[in-house]
Scaffold this motif. Structure first.
Motif, PDB file in Angstrom:
ATOM      1  N   ARG A   1       0.849  -1.204   0.000  1.00  0.00           N
ATOM      2  CA  ARG A   1       0.000   0.000   0.000  1.00  0.00           C
ATOM      3  C   ARG A   1       0.880   1.248   0.000  1.00  0.00           C
ATOM      4  O   ARG A   1       0.645   2.198  -0.766  1.00  0.00           O
TER       5      ARG A   1
ATOM      6  N   GLU B   1      -3.015   4.437  -7.607  1.00  0.00           N
ATOM      7  CA  GLU B   1      -4.179   4.228  -6.754  1.00  0.00           C
ATOM      8  C   GLU B   1      -4.333   2.734  -6.466  1.00  0.00           C
ATOM      9  O   GLU B   1      -4.310   1.907  -7.389  1.00  0.00           O
ATOM     10  N   ALA B   2      -4.478   2.392  -5.193  1.00  0.00           N
ATOM     11  CA  ALA B   2      -4.527   0.984  -4.798  1.00  0.00           C
ATOM     12  C   ALA B   2      -5.868   0.656  -4.170  1.00  0.00           C
ATOM     13  O   ALA B   2      -6.397   1.431  -3.357  1.00  0.00           O
ATOM     14  N   ASP B   3      -6.411  -0.466  -4.544  1.00  0.00           N
ATOM     15  CA  ASP B   3      -7.630  -0.990  -3.925  1.00  0.00           C
ATOM     16  C   ASP B   3      -7.303  -2.387  -3.418  1.00  0.00           C
ATOM     17  O   ASP B   3      -7.149  -3.331  -4.203  1.00  0.00           O
ATOM     18  N   VAL B   4      -7.163  -2.522  -2.101  1.00  0.00           N
ATOM     19  CA  VAL B   4      -6.739  -3.776  -1.492  1.00  0.00           C
ATOM     20  C   VAL B   4      -7.913  -4.393  -0.754  1.00  0.00           C
ATOM     21  O   VAL B   4      -8.513  -3.750   0.131  1.00  0.00           O
ATOM     22  N   SER B   5      -8.237  -5.617  -1.110  1.00  0.00           N
ATOM     23  CA  SER B   5      -9.319  -6.345  -0.460  1.00  0.00           C
ATOM     24  C   SER B   5      -8.773  -7.696  -0.019  1.00  0.00           C
ATOM     25  O   SER B   5      -8.475  -8.561  -0.845  1.00  0.00           O
TER      26      SER B   5
ATOM     27  N   ARG C   1      -3.617   2.541 -11.598  1.00  0.00           N
ATOM     28  CA  ARG C   1      -4.470   1.861 -10.630  1.00  0.00           C
ATOM     29  C   ARG C   1      -4.050   0.406 -10.517  1.00  0.00           C
ATOM     30  O   ARG C   1      -3.669  -0.228 -11.509  1.00  0.00           O
TER      31      ARG C   1
ATOM     32  N   ASP D   1      -5.434  -3.164  -8.389  1.00  0.00           N
ATOM     33  CA  ASP D   1      -6.401  -3.832  -7.512  1.00  0.00           C
ATOM     34  C   ASP D   1      -5.775  -5.128  -6.984  1.00  0.00           C
ATOM     35  O   ASP D   1      -5.267  -5.942  -7.774  1.00  0.00           O
TER      36      ASP D   1
ATOM     37  N   SER E   1      -6.525  -8.438  -4.396  1.00  0.00           N
ATOM     38  CA  SER E   1      -7.524  -9.163  -3.597  1.00  0.00           C
ATOM     39  C   SER E   1      -6.930 -10.482  -3.134  1.00  0.00           C
ATOM     40  O   SER E   1      -6.172 -11.127  -3.869  1.00  0.00           O
TER      41      SER E   1
ATOM     42  N   ASP F   1      -3.752  -4.628 -12.839  1.00  0.00           N
ATOM     43  CA  ASP F   1      -3.394  -3.226 -13.072  1.00  0.00           C
ATOM     44  C   ASP F   1      -3.902  -2.799 -14.442  1.00  0.00           C
ATOM     45  O   ASP F   1      -4.250  -3.632 -15.285  1.00  0.00           O
TER      46      ASP F   1
END
Length: 399
Positions: free
Chosen positions: A283, A292-296, A329, A331, A333, A347
């Motif tokens: 992160r 931009e990072a989206d961590v799930s 970006r 992502d 998961s 990405d």
């Protein structure tokens, strides 16, 4: 900036010092030196041990205690024993691998001395022992059988010179010969086992070097990328916000300290890599790179072996996004199920033709070692990496 730079160098030097004086490294070096010295001393002892079998030669001269030998017998006996010592020395130089002419020569010494001394069978027994040491087992068996048949056939000629000597030559020759043959078989098997053991050690050493190479590539590649990104950010901030630039340089120093710790960890194995900690680090790295990072990520406690492998896969995957993808970006998961942990990194960067480097190859090798898979797809829309680590109730580990 100058203070932050000096702080970084000081901390790195301080952290490197324990590695230079690690007592485990010193003890390992001593063990290796002692391990190298031991085989040579043991080999010399084994070679000298063969000399003990010369103890049976005096049995030939026992009869001289109660009778006076003639001049011809003395000369023949001394000539025979000298020739035998020469053959024994040759055999010792050949590491116990007797040749056919040596076997026949020792056997003929016994036959030639049979008319003088009842101890002549000592030499025929030695000949049987020599025959058992021939390189070819088939030739050894055939030679021993042939020598036994010759002794039996010459029985009527040799018995007048001593029935007990002839009988001992036949009986004890067979016993000693075939006992030596079995001992030789055991030594050959032990030698083959030792060679196989050395091959296993060599393969294990190669595998360990490859593991350390993969781990160092992933560790240092990620950390140096983070250091470079933060250093560039600090350089841009130094003219506008000195305090922010100082914070970034402190972050660089912290990353360098962490890199040293991770290098030590790589040397002893990556079994303790933390997936949760790695998620926090990626992160920060993505944020520093302006991605931009989206961590799930769902909870994955209880599977340290799989987490360690996926942590290294996450590190390498995000490093590739920052260094090569040019993405805005990313992502991430992490989805656990009853049978596997699945890590997905997507990405929107520059996709297209994918050429696997050492990082992806190392990632694939780690996953394969625990029965996992790696699937990478790259096109104009970006790159998608899926790493699957199967769950195991027992025997979890990282190769």
């Amino acid at each position: 900036m100058a203070q932050a730079g000096r702080l970084t160098v000081t901390i790195q030097a301080r952290d490197i010092e324990p590695m230079n004086h690690d007592p485990s490294t010193v003890s390992s070096g001593v063990a290796q030196q002692s391990g190298q010295a031991q085989p040579y001393s043991r080999k010399g002892w084994v070679q000298r041990w063969h000399l003990i079998w010369l103890i049976y030669i005096p049995f030939y001269f026992l009869s001289w205690i109660y009778r006076k030998p003639g001049l011809l017998e003395v000369m023949a006996s001394l000539g025979g024993v000298c020739f035998f010592f020469f053959l024994y020395w040759r055999l010792w130089r050949q590491r116990g691998k007797a040749e056919l002419w040596q076997v026949l020569a020792v056997f003929c010494i016994g036959l030639a001395l049979s008319r003088f001394n009842v101890g002549w069978s000592v030499y025929t027994i030695y000949a049987m022992s020599f025959a058992a040491r021939m390189p070819s087992r088939q030739m050894a068996v055939r030679t021993m059988i042939a020598l036994e048949l010759v002794l039996i056939a010459l029985g009527p000629v040799l018995q007048p010179h001593g029935l007990s000597a002839w009988a001992s030559g036949v009986i004890f020759g067979a016993v000693v010969g075939f006992a030596s043959l079995m001992q030789g078989d055991m030594e050959r098997k032990n030698e083959a086992l030792a060679i196989a053991h050395e091959e296993v050690r060599a393969l294990a050493a190669t595998a360990e070097r490859e593991r350390i190479s993969r781990d160092l590539h992933d560790l240092l590649g990620h950390t140096l990328t983070l250091v470079a990104v933060k250093a560039e950010l600090a350089a841009r901030l130094v003219s506008r916000d000195a305090s922010a630039a100082e914070r970034e340089m402190q972050a660089v120093a912290a990353a360098a300290r962490e890199a040293l710790s991770e290098v030590r960890t790589a040397v002893v194995g990556m079994k303790g890599a933390s997936l949760a900690g790695e998620l926090d680090r990626v992160r920060q790295a993505l944020a520093a790179a302006g991605v931009e990072a989206d961590v799930s990520a769902l909870t994955t406690d209880g599977h340290p072996g799989q987490e360690a492998v996926l942590a290294m896969a996450l590190r390498e995957g995000v490093t590739n996004v920052i260094r090569h993808a040019g993405a805005s970006r990313c992502d991430i998961s992490l989805t656990p199920s009853a049978s596997a942990l699945v890590l997905t990194i997507t990405d929107n960067g520059q996709g297209g033709r994918l050429v696997e480097g050492s990082g992806l190859k190392g990632m694939r090798a780690r996953l394969a070692a625990i029965g996992g898979t790696l699937d990478v797809k790259s096109d104009k829309a970006g790159t998608r990496l899926v790493a699957t680590a199967p769950l195991r109730a027992q025997g979890e580990g990282v190769s």
